[in-house]
Every structure is written in C-alpha cells, then in structure tokens.
Design a protein around this motif. Structure first.
Motif, PDB file in Angstrom:
ATOM      1  N   ARG A   1      -0.626   0.264 -10.238  1.00  0.00           N
ATOM      2  CA  ARG A   1      -1.549   1.309  -9.515  1.00  0.00           C
ATOM      3  C   ARG A   1      -2.216   2.305 -10.085  1.00  0.00           C
ATOM      4  O   ARG A   1      -3.089   2.983  -9.710  1.00  0.00           O
ATOM      5  CB  ARG A   1      -0.516   2.111  -8.539  1.00  0.00           C
ATOM      6  CG  ARG A   1       0.600   2.933  -9.269  1.00  0.00           C
ATOM      7  CD  ARG A   1       1.113   4.035  -7.988  1.00  0.00           C
ATOM      8  NE  ARG A   1       2.141   4.963  -8.843  1.00  0.00           N
ATOM      9  CZ  ARG A   1       3.145   4.844  -9.204  1.00  0.00           C
ATOM     10  NH1 ARG A   1       3.991   3.471  -9.093  1.00  0.00           N
ATOM     11  NH2 ARG A   1       3.869   5.926  -9.742  1.00  0.00           N
ATOM     12  N   ILE A  41      -5.789  -8.704  -1.903  1.00  0.00           N
ATOM     13  CA  ILE A  41      -4.177  -8.698  -2.212  1.00  0.00           C
ATOM     14  C   ILE A  41      -3.533  -9.942  -1.849  1.00  0.00           C
ATOM     15  O   ILE A  41      -4.092 -10.998  -1.456  1.00  0.00           O
ATOM     16  CB  ILE A  41      -3.694  -7.543  -1.039  1.00  0.00           C
ATOM     17  CG1 ILE A  41      -3.858  -8.135   0.288  1.00  0.00           C
ATOM     18  CG2 ILE A  41      -4.524  -6.244  -1.375  1.00  0.00           C
ATOM     19  CD1 ILE A  41      -3.192  -7.325   1.377  1.00  0.00           C
ATOM     20  N   HIS A  86     -10.623  -4.509  -1.544  1.00  0.00           N
ATOM     21  CA  HIS A  86      -9.359  -4.904  -2.186  1.00  0.00           C
ATOM     22  C   HIS A  86      -9.064  -6.388  -1.970  1.00  0.00           C
ATOM     23  O   HIS A  86      -8.944  -6.879  -0.677  1.00  0.00           O
ATOM     24  CB  HIS A  86      -8.114  -3.853  -1.790  1.00  0.00           C
ATOM     25  CG  HIS A  86      -8.453  -2.403  -1.987  1.00  0.00           C
ATOM     26  ND1 HIS A  86      -8.179  -1.681  -3.099  1.00  0.00           N
ATOM     27  CD2 HIS A  86      -9.107  -1.604  -1.105  1.00  0.00           C
ATOM     28  CE1 HIS A  86      -8.573  -0.599  -3.235  1.00  0.00           C
ATOM     29  NE2 HIS A  86      -9.408  -0.385  -1.668  1.00  0.00           N
ATOM     30  N   SER A 113     -13.816   0.982   0.089  1.00  0.00           N
ATOM     31  CA  SER A 113     -13.529   0.248  -1.307  1.00  0.00           C
ATOM     32  C   SER A 113     -12.925  -1.136  -0.864  1.00  0.00           C
ATOM     33  O   SER A 113     -12.500  -1.495   0.455  1.00  0.00           O
ATOM     34  CB  SER A 113     -12.513   0.842  -1.981  1.00  0.00           C
ATOM     35  OG  SER A 113     -11.352   1.158  -1.462  1.00  0.00           O
ATOM     36  N   ARG A 156       0.830  -1.247  -0.190  1.00  0.00           N
ATOM     37  CA  ARG A 156       0.054   0.111   0.006  1.00  0.00           C
ATOM     38  C   ARG A 156       0.888   1.207   0.019  1.00  0.00           C
ATOM     39  O   ARG A 156       0.646   2.248  -0.797  1.00  0.00           O
ATOM     40  CB  ARG A 156      -0.899   0.001   1.145  1.00  0.00           C
ATOM     41  CG  ARG A 156      -1.800   1.210   1.350  1.00  0.00           C
ATOM     42  CD  ARG A 156      -2.917   1.196   2.359  1.00  0.00           C
ATOM     43  NE  ARG A 156      -2.079   1.562   3.572  1.00  0.00           N
ATOM     44  CZ  ARG A 156      -1.944   2.776   4.203  1.00  0.00           C
ATOM     45  NH1 ARG A 156      -2.390   3.723   3.253  1.00  0.00           N
ATOM     46  NH2 ARG A 156      -1.487   2.929   5.221  1.00  0.00           N
ATOM     47  N   HIS A 211      -4.263  -4.862 -11.411  1.00  0.00           N
ATOM     48  CA  HIS A 211      -4.734  -3.383 -11.050  1.00  0.00           C
ATOM     49  C   HIS A 211      -5.489  -3.306 -10.045  1.00  0.00           C
ATOM     50  O   HIS A 211      -6.647  -3.845  -9.405  1.00  0.00           O
ATOM     51  CB  HIS A 211      -5.547  -2.997 -12.113  1.00  0.00           C
ATOM     52  CG  HIS A 211      -5.883  -1.460 -12.167  1.00  0.00           C
ATOM     53  ND1 HIS A 211      -7.144  -0.752 -12.144  1.00  0.00           N
ATOM     54  CD2 HIS A 211      -4.916  -0.447 -11.895  1.00  0.00           C
ATOM     55  CE1 HIS A 211      -7.167   0.392 -11.881  1.00  0.00           C
ATOM     56  NE2 HIS A 211      -5.849   1.002 -11.868  1.00  0.00           N
ATOM     57  N   ASP A 212      -4.763  -2.540  -8.845  1.00  0.00           N
ATOM     58  CA  ASP A 212      -5.283  -1.739  -7.695  1.00  0.00           C
ATOM     59  C   ASP A 212      -4.807  -0.678  -7.185  1.00  0.00           C
ATOM     60  O   ASP A 212      -3.542  -0.478  -7.209  1.00  0.00           O
ATOM     61  CB  ASP A 212      -5.238  -3.082  -6.662  1.00  0.00           C
ATOM     62  CG  ASP A 212      -6.070  -2.635  -5.262  1.00  0.00           C
ATOM     63  OD1 ASP A 212      -5.792  -1.445  -4.835  1.00  0.00           O
ATOM     64  OD2 ASP A 212      -6.603  -3.572  -5.029  1.00  0.00           O
ATOM     65  N   GLU A 213      -5.337   0.341  -7.363  1.00  0.00           N
ATOM     66  CA  GLU A 213      -4.876   1.916  -7.312  1.00  0.00           C
ATOM     67  C   GLU A 213      -4.449   1.800  -5.795  1.00  0.00           C
ATOM     68  O   GLU A 213      -3.535   2.781  -5.638  1.00  0.00           O
ATOM     69  CB  GLU A 213      -5.926   2.901  -7.398  1.00  0.00           C
ATOM     70  CG  GLU A 213      -7.084   2.827  -6.421  1.00  0.00           C
ATOM     71  CD  GLU A 213      -7.971   3.919  -6.878  1.00  0.00           C
ATOM     72  OE1 GLU A 213      -9.059   4.308  -6.229  1.00  0.00           O
ATOM     73  OE2 GLU A 213      -7.924   4.580  -7.767  1.00  0.00           O
ATOM     74  N   ARG A 214      -4.636   1.125  -4.911  1.00  0.00           N
ATOM     75  CA  ARG A 214      -4.310   1.362  -3.601  1.00  0.00           C
ATOM     76  C   ARG A 214      -3.064   0.287  -2.994  1.00  0.00           C
ATOM     77  O   ARG A 214      -2.404   0.551  -2.307  1.00  0.00           O
ATOM     78  CB  ARG A 214      -5.309   1.137  -2.520  1.00  0.00           C
ATOM     79  CG  ARG A 214      -6.289   1.913  -2.512  1.00  0.00           C
ATOM     80  CD  ARG A 214      -5.954   3.121  -1.786  1.00  0.00           C
ATOM     81  NE  ARG A 214      -7.189   4.170  -1.485  1.00  0.00           N
ATOM     82  CZ  ARG A 214      -6.924   5.310  -1.272  1.00  0.00           C
ATOM     83  NH1 ARG A 214      -5.885   6.071  -0.865  1.00  0.00           N
ATOM     84  NH2 ARG A 214      -8.049   6.290  -1.096  1.00  0.00           N
TER      85      ARG A 214
END
Length: 639
Positions: free
Chosen positions: A218, A157, A155, A153, A87, A210-213
């Motif tokens: 990112r 991971i 996520h 949101s 993160r 793809h996961d912006e956090r």
C-alpha cells in the motif's frame, strides 16, 4: 427491467438498480447504486452474481470516495467482497474491516454523476468484449473517484491470498504437499545463489504489487538520510502497526526492488495464502510420525504463563491445535507443523498458540528450493546469535575483508558517528558462516546509545558480513530518530525500568533500546572480549565453495544438519498469483531444536532445546556442558 433508483448517473443504456433489485436480477447487465451498504451486502451481491448470468457493476460510496467496479459475474477475476476486503485493509486497522455489519455510506455529487455512470459503462463494455471471445482477465478493474477533488484513478485487482466468495483456497492436506523438485537448479553465476528471473524488474514488481488503495503493497517510501538508500514497502494487513519489506542498496532502484521482494515474503508469511488450514487435532492424536512435537520447537518459560503480554497458552500433548503440512527435506515426506509456527500472524482468537512465532525462517526465491535455502540461512543467523547471547560466550573476531569497499565505507560512516565496528564469528554446528556485527560507542556524549548489533548468515561469509554491517550501521545512524520519534521508543527514561523488569520488554524497539543503555554494559561486555582476530580466509577456510547447482547445495546443507540430529522442514507459503505472475516462491523453514527469534521477553523460547546447553561446549566456548541456571536469560538486543 425497470430502474429501481432515480437516474442519478445520467442516461445509461442499462438499468440502474438498488441493492434489493440487484439481488433479484437473474440476467443481463446493470449498474447497482449503493449509497449506504455493508460488507455483508457486498458478499451477498457477489454470491448472487456468481450464480446467475448477470453483469453487475456496483457503484458504492465511502465518504468522499465513489468506488466503481469490479464487474460482478461468474468467472470474474475478483468480486465485490474481496475488493472491499483489500481496500479497507489498506486503512491500517482504522476501521473494523472484518465485520460483516460494518456500514459505509456517502452522497453522490450531482456534478460527477454522469462521469461515474460513464466509468460504470466502460467496465460493462470491457466485460462484453471479454465475453465475445477474449481470454479471461487476470485482474479486475476498479475505478476510485474522489468526489471532493473531482479526480479518479484506475486499479487492477485480484483476490491476493484467495477469497472465500470467488476464489476459495483448496484445503491443506498431507497429500496436497508436493516434494521439492528433485532436479538440478543450475545457477547462471556461481558466486550468487539466485536463479535468473526476467519477470522481476522494478516495473513488473510495482505493477503486480503496489497499489495505494488495494495493496498488497500500500505504500513505498524512501529514506534519504540512511546509511544506504533505504526503501520501505508497507503491506496491506489491516493492522494499525505498519509492517512490510525494507530494502537497503547503493541506489534507490535496487533498494526498492529488495523492499518489494521482502514485502512478498512478509505478506505470504503472515497467514495461509495458498491452501486453507483443515486439520485440527492434538499432538497426542497425531503422533510423531505425522506431526512435529511442539516441545521440540522450544516452549516459553512457564513463569510467564498468563502474563498479559504472553501470546501463548500452556502446552499439553492433548491440546487441540490447528496444523498445516510441510515437507521434511530430511525425511523426504510430508509432516504437520502447528499453523502458528508456520505463519506468524494467523487471525482468530479461537486458535490456541503454544509458542510465539515471528517471520524467522521465511525465505523468498525464484524457486521453492531457493526460498527454502534462504529461509534456512535466516534460521542459522538467528540461532547462532541467540546461542552466543544466552550462553554469553565470547566469539572470535573477524578482520573486515580489505577488498570489500562497501563494508569499509559503512565502517567509516559508523566511525564518523563515534562508533567502532567489530565483526564476530558466531558460526556453530549448523556449519553455515554466521557473523555478528557490533557497533560500540566510543565518543564523549553521555546520552549516546552505547551499542547496536546485527547478524548475517550465508554460504559466502563475505555476503554474511555485508548483510550484518549494512543493518547495524543503518540502525546506528537512525538511532537519533528513534530517540525522539513519536512515543520516544529509545528514550532512556522509558527503557531503564526494563533492566529490572524484563517482562516490560514488549517490542523490537524495546529489545534494541534496552541494550543501548550504559547500565546494560555488563550484559554485552562478552561481545567485546579480547579474542583472537582472524581473516575471513582463516575463519572459513575454502569458503565459499563455488556453487553450480543450488539444489545440490540445499541437499548438502540438509544432510550436514541431519548429521547433527537436526531436521529441516519447508512449509510452502507461496501465494499463487505472485508465483504465476512473477515466478516467486515463499517458504517457511522450521528446524526443530534450533533457537527461535522472538520479541517480547515473556515470549522467549529456550525450554526443551538441549542444543543451547550442549553446543557451546562442543564448539569449545565453555569448559563443560551448560545447565539452564548457567544461561543469561536477558532480553536480546536483536533488531
């Protein structure tokens, strides 16, 4: 068990503990409330949970964010340590994300306390269900609540590239390196060199990457004013410099897919993500039977040793280096390669580097053989260009294939901007068709950039042409942005001092921009020599030969290079999670004796590479073998 903190998360059926109480818990479920915490604490809680029959849900705060999860327990798909590592790495180097002492804190919003508590209980319920008999999850769930916006949101991971706490990498060794599979790799379409893979549709790639956090990708961005539809996929790496994959295609769906593929290649090529480097020794101690001689990789000019921009130290055979093992396709056995020659961004200042390495030679494929073949194509592309550049030898021209409408369209786009497209045959002793595409300005604007180029190499020369043309025309049409972007990377006033002081050339933008100056025309004039014009068929008779078996093509290419005295080594860079979920493999190809692509002129590597002096003569480009003094060691303009 008595709650150790006030009931800020509402009335929960499990204890709510502070960090000290959680570190002493030995059984059962609990929520751990962390309003002030450090990365060292995150690691300590994770290790404690791995060693005890507990289910701990950390709820921690970082400014306006409340981060809930993952569940800390033995066998979990991820831990708090790797979750926060990923993160914080997405912040792009703005925080000291590798410092155990980094302290983070926030204030719980009373209005959201019950909602956050409900999210924590949701994770515990899922963990209870998993314990009851379901298969272990491949990913761990984390919720991120933005307390200022009252939004949240979800996520999913996993510890990409391993985790020292919950997923330590196995040690690298010669015994751990497996030979490339020896069986056939039939191709569904002989005109393409890619195997079938039903797991790499756009939705699958996005879900896995793809996961912006949390990354590993990112950010996904589209550019609608490019020559082709252009998508950028930024990877998580904790550096302030944005880096990642780039995709160019006729529509954004295809360009996004290419960008995500390239992002996997970039991430896997940065640092070891499948095995932990375990060998530190000198080349003198290992010897040529166990390791590649670093001198065969091409060493930097000793005149720049100690320069502030230099990324290497002087090499001696007694210097201890870190090594990883690759597989010599030529000799059929494992061999050690300097770690920093196999990976281009290995962290750690205590690891001496004797060469600067880029992502040159990194390949991605649906099999390890496919990845190695495409890595070898890239080596051939850069080697062919640099050999022509440093020897300043004119190259035969190639007539654009009239049936290739994409190339014709791009040539028209360049012409509209005032640039004429020229194609050059740079194929050398590698025997892999290599093309340099050059766009020269023929308009009347005095400040317009004068020249751009790009290169491509492939078994099919038409594919090499399309690749080179797409990149060079994209750069032509983006040149105005580069001239006026933040920092003005292509500002002529900034670039001109580099003509006389090449050590000032530090970045890719410097390399490209310097050769766009009118004052640099003498350095690039050989590219526009009036050489014979050949059609594709005349330049590469019979190419491409149909390929029914990719493994056979790789074997034949390796054999041809062996006949030229060149060894091909493949370092398996595959990240296990990407392989298992998407069926994708990564390889770094190392060909000792080839010319390596570097950036920052003080890092260029031309020493100890006799092919640079001999092959232009054998190709008929010079009338005698060259001497080092004959070479034009100017900063290259490769993008």
């Amino acid at each position: 068990m008595t709650p150790a903190v006030p009931p800020l998360l509402g009335s929960l059926p499990v204890p709510v503990l502070d960090a000290e109480s959680a570190s002493a818990a030995t059984a059962g479920p609990a929520v751990v409330l962390l309003t002030r915490w450090t990365l060292e604490l995150a690691e300590r809680l994770s290790r404690h949970a791995l060693a005890h029959p507990v289910d701990l849900v950390p709820v921690r705060f970082d400014g306006a964010l409340a981060v809930v999860g993952p569940v800390l327990r033995a066998g979990a798909a991820a831990c708090l340590s790797c979750a926060e590592y990923q993160r914080l790495a997405t912040t792009g180097g703005r925080v000291p994300w590798q410092s155990p002492a980094l302290a983070l804190a926030g204030v719980l919003s009373p209005a959201l306390g019950e909602a956050i508590g409900a999210l924590a209980m949701d994770l515990l319920e899922a963990a209870r269900t998993e314990t009851a008999g379901s298969a272990p999850a491949e990913t761990a769930t984390v919720y991120v609540v933005h307390t200022a916006r009252a939004t949240w949101s979800t996520h999913h991971i996993r510890p990409v590239g391993g985790c020292a706490v919950c997923r330590p990498l196995p040690p690298d060794s010669a015994e751990a390196v497996a030979a490339l599979p020896s069986g056939p790799r039939p191709l569904p379409d002989p005109t393409r060199l890619r195997g079938a893979n039903a797991r790499t549709g756009n939705a699958d790639l996005r879900a896995a990457l793809h996961d912006e956090r949390f990354g590993p990708v990112r950010g996904l961005f589209r550019s609608e004013d490019s020559a082709f539809c252009l998508t950028t996929a930024l990877v998580t790496d904790g550096r302030p410099l944005d880096d990642g994959g780039y995709g160019r295609a006729g529509d954004f769906a295809d360009s996004e897919r290419v960008a995500l593929f390239e992002s996997v290649e970039r991430y896997a090529g940065m640092r070891p993500a499948g095995r932990r480097t375990a060998l530190r020794a000198s080349f003198a101690a290992l010897g040529p039977d166990r390791a590649v001689d670093p001198e065969r990789l091409g060493l930097p000019d000793p005149a720049y040793h100690g320069h502030p921009a230099s990324r290497s130290v002087p090499y001696t055979p007694d210097l201890e280096l870190d090594w990883v093992h690759g597989w010599s396709l030529t000799r059929g056995r494992a061999i050690a390669v300097p770690e920093h020659a196999a990976y281009w961004d290995v962290p750690g200042q205590d690891r001496p580097r004797v060469v600067y390495e880029s992502s040159n030679g990194c390949g991605l494929g649906n099999s390890l053989e496919e990845a190695a073949l495409y890595g070898l194509f890239e080596i051939a592309e850069r080697d062919a260009f640099l050999m022509a550049w440093y020897a300043a030898t004119p190259l035969p021209r190639v007539v654009p294939p009239p049936e290739d409408l994409d190339t014709a369209l791009l040539a028209d786009r360049a012409a509209t901007a005032g640039y004429r497209l020229v194609l050059l045959d740079a194929t050398n002793d590698f025997g892999i068709p290599a093309v340099v595409a050059v766009c020269r300005y023929e308009g009347s604007h005095p400040r317009a950039p004068r020249m751009f180029l790009a290169a491509g190499a492939h078994h099919d020369p038409r594919t090499a042409i399309r690749s080179a043309v797409a990149e060079v025309v994209t750069n032509v049409l983006e040149s105005a942005h580069r001239a006026f972007a933040d920092g003005r990377p292509h500002d002529p006033e900034r670039l001109r001092p580099m003509l006389d002081r090449p050590e000032l050339v530090l970045t890719l933008d410097d390399h490209v921009g310097l050769s766009t100056l009118p004052e640099a025309a003498g350095r690039v004039e050989f590219l526009f020599a009036d050489t014979p014009r050949r059609t594709v068929v005349e330049a590469w008779p019979g190419a491409p030969e149909p390929v029914a078996d990719l493994a056979a093509l790789l074997e034949a290419t390796v054999g041809r290079l062996a006949d030229e005295g060149l060894e091909v080594i493949a370092v398996d860079q595959t990240e296990p999670g990407v392989r298992d979920r998407l069926g994708l493999h990564c390889a770094k190809v190392v060909v000792p004796g080839s010319l390596p692509m570097t950036f920052g002129h003080v890092n260029h590597r031309t020493r100890g590479l006799p092919r640079l002096l001999d092959v232009p003569y054998r190709m008929g480009r010079t009338d005698r073998p060259l001497r080092y003094a004959d070479l034009a060691i100017h900063p290259h303009p490769f993008p």
